[in-house]
Design a protein around this motif. Structure first.
Motif, PDB file in Angstrom:
ATOM      1  N   VAL A  48      20.572 -51.414  -8.865  1.00 56.39           N
ATOM      2  CA  VAL A  48      21.337 -53.312  -8.470  1.00 56.39           C
ATOM      3  C   VAL A  48      20.423 -54.188  -8.844  1.00 56.39           C
ATOM      4  O   VAL A  48      19.291 -54.448  -8.646  1.00 56.39           O
ATOM      5  CB  VAL A  48      22.655 -53.208  -7.481  1.00 56.39           C
ATOM      6  CG1 VAL A  48      23.133 -54.723  -7.976  1.00 56.39           C
ATOM      7  CG2 VAL A  48      23.211 -52.062  -7.465  1.00 56.39           C
ATOM      8  N   LEU A  49      20.545 -54.526 -10.105  1.00 51.86           N
ATOM      9  CA  LEU A  49      20.351 -55.511 -10.998  1.00 51.86           C
ATOM     10  C   LEU A  49      20.092 -56.943 -10.793  1.00 51.86           C
ATOM     11  O   LEU A  49      20.369 -57.432 -12.097  1.00 51.86           O
ATOM     12  CB  LEU A  49      18.759 -54.977 -11.533  1.00 51.86           C
ATOM     13  CG  LEU A  49      17.789 -56.332 -12.310  1.00 51.86           C
ATOM     14  CD1 LEU A  49      16.702 -56.919 -11.004  1.00 51.86           C
ATOM     15  CD2 LEU A  49      16.867 -55.748 -13.259  1.00 51.86           C
ATOM     16  N   PRO A  50      20.348 -58.241 -10.248  1.00 49.62           N
ATOM     17  CA  PRO A  50      21.397 -59.268 -11.021  1.00 49.62           C
ATOM     18  C   PRO A  50      20.257 -60.313 -11.378  1.00 49.62           C
ATOM     19  O   PRO A  50      18.647 -60.008 -11.053  1.00 49.62           O
ATOM     20  CB  PRO A  50      21.600 -59.902  -9.468  1.00 49.62           C
ATOM     21  CG  PRO A  50      21.798 -58.802  -8.295  1.00 49.62           C
ATOM     22  CD  PRO A  50      20.384 -58.300  -8.656  1.00 49.62           C
ATOM     23  N   ILE A  51      20.558 -60.777 -11.952  1.00 43.76           N
ATOM     24  CA  ILE A  51      19.537 -61.646 -13.154  1.00 43.76           C
ATOM     25  C   ILE A  51      19.093 -62.381 -12.285  1.00 43.76           C
ATOM     26  O   ILE A  51      17.832 -63.210 -12.302  1.00 43.76           O
ATOM     27  CB  ILE A  51      21.085 -62.300 -14.247  1.00 43.76           C
ATOM     28  CG1 ILE A  51      21.050 -60.981 -15.069  1.00 43.76           C
ATOM     29  CG2 ILE A  51      19.781 -62.997 -15.243  1.00 43.76           C
ATOM     30  CD1 ILE A  51      20.183 -60.779 -16.085  1.00 43.76           C
ATOM     31  N   ALA A  61      10.650 -64.510 -11.113  1.00 45.60           N
ATOM     32  CA  ALA A  61      10.279 -65.240 -12.083  1.00 45.60           C
ATOM     33  C   ALA A  61       9.120 -64.937 -12.992  1.00 45.60           C
ATOM     34  O   ALA A  61       9.356 -65.709 -14.135  1.00 45.60           O
ATOM     35  CB  ALA A  61      10.136 -67.271 -11.320  1.00 45.60           C
ATOM     36  N   ARG A  62       8.102 -64.675 -12.234  1.00 44.85           N
ATOM     37  CA  ARG A  62       6.924 -64.532 -13.669  1.00 44.85           C
ATOM     38  C   ARG A  62       7.853 -63.013 -14.980  1.00 44.85           C
ATOM     39  O   ARG A  62       7.399 -62.958 -15.695  1.00 44.85           O
ATOM     40  CB  ARG A  62       6.388 -63.925 -13.090  1.00 44.85           C
ATOM     41  CG  ARG A  62       5.803 -62.495 -12.046  1.00 44.85           C
ATOM     42  CD  ARG A  62       4.941 -61.296 -11.385  1.00 44.85           C
ATOM     43  NE  ARG A  62       4.840 -60.726 -10.856  1.00 44.85           N
ATOM     44  CZ  ARG A  62       4.499 -59.188 -11.079  1.00 44.85           C
ATOM     45  NH1 ARG A  62       3.343 -59.195 -11.977  1.00 44.85           N
ATOM     46  NH2 ARG A  62       4.291 -58.107 -10.575  1.00 44.85           N
ATOM     47  N   TYR A  63       8.483 -62.441 -14.332  1.00 45.65           N
ATOM     48  CA  TYR A  63       9.256 -61.304 -15.370  1.00 45.65           C
ATOM     49  C   TYR A  63       9.911 -62.154 -16.125  1.00 45.65           C
ATOM     50  O   TYR A  63       9.684 -61.761 -17.659  1.00 45.65           O
ATOM     51  CB  TYR A  63       9.439 -60.422 -14.833  1.00 45.65           C
ATOM     52  CG  TYR A  63       8.540 -59.482 -14.046  1.00 45.65           C
ATOM     53  CD1 TYR A  63       8.270 -58.130 -14.686  1.00 45.65           C
ATOM     54  CD2 TYR A  63       8.625 -59.065 -12.422  1.00 45.65           C
ATOM     55  CE1 TYR A  63       7.097 -57.140 -14.017  1.00 45.65           C
ATOM     56  CE2 TYR A  63       7.585 -58.186 -12.363  1.00 45.65           C
ATOM     57  CZ  TYR A  63       6.757 -57.339 -13.762  1.00 45.65           C
ATOM     58  OH  TYR A  63       5.580 -56.534 -13.251  1.00 45.65           O
ATOM     59  N   LEU A 114      10.692 -55.228 -11.404  1.00 43.27           N
ATOM     60  CA  LEU A 114      11.578 -56.723 -11.491  1.00 43.27           C
ATOM     61  C   LEU A 114      12.387 -57.562  -9.972  1.00 43.27           C
ATOM     62  O   LEU A 114      13.382 -58.417 -10.674  1.00 43.27           O
ATOM     63  CB  LEU A 114      12.830 -56.316 -12.646  1.00 43.27           C
ATOM     64  CG  LEU A 114      12.315 -56.201 -13.799  1.00 43.27           C
ATOM     65  CD1 LEU A 114      13.135 -54.730 -14.960  1.00 43.27           C
ATOM     66  CD2 LEU A 114      11.955 -56.939 -14.514  1.00 43.27           C
ATOM     67  N   GLY A 115      12.921 -56.913  -9.581  1.00 47.78           N
ATOM     68  CA  GLY A 115      13.658 -57.537  -8.200  1.00 47.78           C
ATOM     69  C   GLY A 115      15.206 -56.705  -7.897  1.00 47.78           C
ATOM     70  O   GLY A 115      16.040 -57.310  -7.362  1.00 47.78           O
TER      71      GLY A 115
END
Length: 289
Positions: free
Chosen positions: A266-269, A274-276, A244-245
């Motif tokens: 840590v996953l900032p929106i 983009a594909r997810y 997811l990044g």
């Protein structure tokens, strides 16, 4: 141990958990599986029983005596968190018998009204929150799925639920502890070193383990890390976050009670691939509106 829940409507105090999703109960559905928030005390109790089966019976966690006697993984955070459930409607019986997976979700407004986030006991998250005072954070924790349901579609469904929840509440970033089995970080030297060298947080997202708990993740030199083998050695949940990044905090923490080695995800929106966003947004967006 009974938990007392207050009933809330859509205009309820934002510092309290939202037990019913305003657009309806269902946040996502794949085949006979569906995901939604727990509606009442009985469903939270059933989720705690699933957590006990995974964390204690399977992973050998050591909980307080009352929890061991009740055969429930329960702590003080449960009473004010929201509980995301995965339910298999193909299982006969009451809905409590159909719960096969769960995630515990804690929004920043709720956390600040109840003493803070769970992750703060292991990681110094305060400075990160202060640097992003314009964003609302959401903590993910206590993720578990029963062995027979550890499939790609179950993970996708959990993320569909998380994504719908994040959209509904205007979340700017997600974070939470993710675990490697066992209390010897050296046994995960390849995977931990890969995370340290390739996806360690930096700059405005910098966050690290509490100094008294900090364990080094830089256990192998960058040139000695085989990326393919490192990813193969990752727990599925952490691999899912990376797809997811997500980034990983500085330093690991050994949790003796849960028999795990924890890292902070840590996953900032804005960082989600983009594909997810397209994949989850197309379906989850309608559940969050």
């Amino acid at each position: 141990m009974a938990l007392e829940f207050l009933k809330h409507d859509v205009n309820a105090n934002p510092s309290q958990p939202l037990l019913l999703h305003p657009a309806g109960e269902i946040l996502g559905r794949i085949g006979s599986l569906e995901t939604r928030l727990a509606r009442n005390e009985r469903e939270v109790d059933a989720a705690q029983a699933v957590r006990f089966r995974v964390f204690v019976e399977e992973m050998k966690a050591q909980l307080p005596p009352d929890a061991m006697r009740l055969r429930r993984d329960v702590d003080v955070f449960d009473s004010f968190c929201d509980h995301l459930l995965v339910i298999d409607r193909a299982i006969e019986g009451d809905v409590e018998d159909q719960i096969v997976g769960t995630y515990r979700v804690l929004r920043q407004q709720v956390a600040m009204s109840h003493g803070g986030f769970y992750s703060a006991s292991e990681f110094e998250i305060g400075p990160m929150l202060e640097r992003h005072s314009d964003k609302q954070f959401m903590e993910l924790g206590r993720s578990c799925v029963l062995p027979a349901y550890r499939t790609k579609r179950t993970v996708e469904l959990l993320w569909q639920g998380n994504w719908a929840y994040a959209l509904r509440h205007g979340i700017g970033a997600m974070f939470g502890c993710a675990s490697f089995p066992g209390v010897r970080p050296e046994e995960h030297a390849l995977a931990l070193s890969f995370l340290h060298h390739n996806v360690k947080v930096s700059g405005e997202w910098a966050v690290s383990a509490r100094p008294e708990l900090h364990r080094e993740m830089d256990l192998m030199p960058r040139e000695g890390v085989d990326a393919r083998k490192a990813l193969a050695a990752m727990p599925p949940l952490i691999k899912g976050y990376l797809r997811l990044g997500a980034m990983i905090g500085e330093g690991a923490v050994v949790d003796q009670a849960f028999n795990t080695t924890d890292v902070l995800v840590v996953l900032p929106i804005a960082a989600i691939s983009a594909r997810y966003i397209n994949y989850y947004g197309a379906d989850a967006g309608r559940f969050a509106s």
